[in-house]
Design an enzyme around this catalytic site. Structure first.
Site, mmCIF file in Angstrom:
data_model
loop_
_atom_site.group_PDB
_atom_site.id
_atom_site.type_symbol
_atom_site.label_atom_id
_atom_site.label_comp_id
_atom_site.label_asym_id
_atom_site.label_seq_id
_atom_site.Cartn_x
_atom_site.Cartn_y
_atom_site.Cartn_z
ATOM 1 C CG HIS A 110 -1.924 -1.090 1.233
ATOM 2 N ND1 HIS A 110 -2.835 -1.265 0.229
ATOM 3 C CD2 HIS A 110 -2.167 -2.073 2.131
ATOM 4 C CE1 HIS A 110 -3.610 -2.299 0.495
ATOM 5 N NE2 HIS A 110 -3.219 -2.816 1.642
HETATM 6 C C1 BDR Z 1 -4.068 1.553 4.188
HETATM 7 O O1 BDR Z 1 -4.578 1.226 5.481
HETATM 8 C C2 BDR Z 1 -3.519 1.077 6.403
HETATM 9 O O2 BDR Z 1 -3.687 -0.068 7.186
HETATM 10 C C3 BDR Z 1 -2.251 0.974 5.594
HETATM 11 O O3 BDR Z 1 -1.180 1.554 6.299
HETATM 12 C C4 BDR Z 1 -2.561 1.719 4.326
HETATM 13 O O4 BDR Z 1 -2.242 3.086 4.441
HETATM 14 C C5 BDR Z 1 -4.486 0.478 3.211
HETATM 15 O O5 BDR Z 1 -5.876 0.417 3.099
#
Ligand code: BDR
Ligand code: CA
Length: 319
Positions: free
Chosen positions: A244
């Site tokens: 992500h």
């Molecule tokens: C996002 O949610 C968080 O858990 C991660 O760090 C990322 O920014 C993904 O949906």
């Protein structure tokens, strides 16, 4: 030429990997880290940012941000994904990791954008509360920032629509009012959502390999990601984890790895689809149209995953 970057983040395991990616890249001059609640409480998120700064010798200032969304009640931190301490429950010695900046996150963002007009790339990889508060206080910063890169949202490309509800991603559902405000602001924005972040997986083999390939960061990344890998194995049935927050850093370093489309975007702020992102791609003005008056923004819809994985590993190996 390196880009001056402020990283707004809720560290968080993948956030920490993104911090180290930005720090290690010669294409990025990481001048500030602003923290926000989300993966961890604001206290733990800030402590983790300071810990990483101290441990790896970052020069970025660390500034404390919001502990609640703009309108909604603050929920619990997502410790089931990132561990009780936000860093996969590795042992973080209880010692002094240095001071936070005197300015709170929104004021820090305003101050640095005004100090370096046209130069700051704002990368946000958590809930967008700090950015929304900065826009509320000083709307003129929209015209002074170089670009905004956001990890959040999902537009259904490759069938990726949500990870908290069937139609909402975590950062956007965590503060939908802030997400809608930031995305409709008149600043050049690119969204790096689940459409592309779910297309790239760091497998356990990749992380094993990184452990030996990056002498400086590999073992630490291996340690913090074990919890994250377990979560993904249990919940998503994959070996490894989705990339992500580091995808947003990759976009800032090498945008050519991504394919983008443009359109006007809104975020649903109530009801069962709360947090859902919708893009209007045509220019027609409909009889009722709550999209028309806002600027078109960019959304990443495809990524060269192999290229991204190599960029991450080679940057960390050289940094
Ligand atoms: C996002 O949610 C968080 O858990 C991660 O760090 C990322 O920014 C993904 O949906
Ligand atoms: Ca994050």
């Amino acid at each position: 030429m390196s880009k001056k970057v402020i990283l707004d983040t809720d560290p968080g395991i993948d956030d920490t990997m993104a911090i180290l990616f930005a720090h290690a890249s010669k294409r990025i001059d990481l001048i500030g880290i602003t923290t926000v609640f989300g993966n961890a409480t604001i206290e733990n998120a800030t402590r983790n940012a300071l810990f990483v700064k101290h441990r790896f010798g970052l020069s970025a200032d660390v500034s404390v941000g919001s502990d609640t969304p703009l309108v909604l009640e603050a929920g619990e931190p997502t410790t089931f994904v990132h561990g009780d301490n936000g860093l996969g429950n590795i042992i973080i010695p209880d010692e002094y990791y240095g001071e936070v900046d005197v300015l709170r996150a929104e004021d820090f963002i305003i101050d640095r954008i005004k100090k370096f007009p046209g130069e700051i790339t704002l990368i946000a990889v958590g809930r967008l509360t700090n950015l929304a508060r900065a826009l509320d206080k000083a709307p003129e910063i929209a015209g002074l920032v170089k670009e905004v890169v956001i990890m959040g949202g999902a537009f259904g490309h490759h069938n990726h629509c949500g990870n908290v509800t069937p139609f909402a991603e975590a950062n956007f559902i965590g503060d939908p009012q802030a997400a809608d405000k930031v995305i409709t602001a008149n600043w050049p924005t690119t969204i790096v959502g689940l459409d592309v972040t779910h297309q790239t997986v760091m497998s356990s083999r990749y992380i094993d390999h990184l452990r030996s390939r990056s002498e400086r960061y590999g073992k630490f990344i291996y340690d913090i990601t074990q919890f994250y890998t377990d979560f993904h194995r249990r919940e998503a049935g994959i070996d490894g984890f989705y990339v992500h927050d580091s995808s947003a850093i990759a976009y800032a370093i090498s945008p050519e790895l991504f394919t983008t489309i443009k359109g006007k975007i809104r975020v649903v702020t109530e009801g069962p689809a709360i947090g859902h992102t919708m893009i209007k791609k045509d220019d027609r003005r409909y009889p009722i149209d709550e999209w028309s008056d806002y600027p078109a923004q960019r959304v990443c819809v495809d990524v060269d995953s192999a290229g991204l994985l190599e960029l991450y590993a080679s940057t960390l190996a050289a940094g």
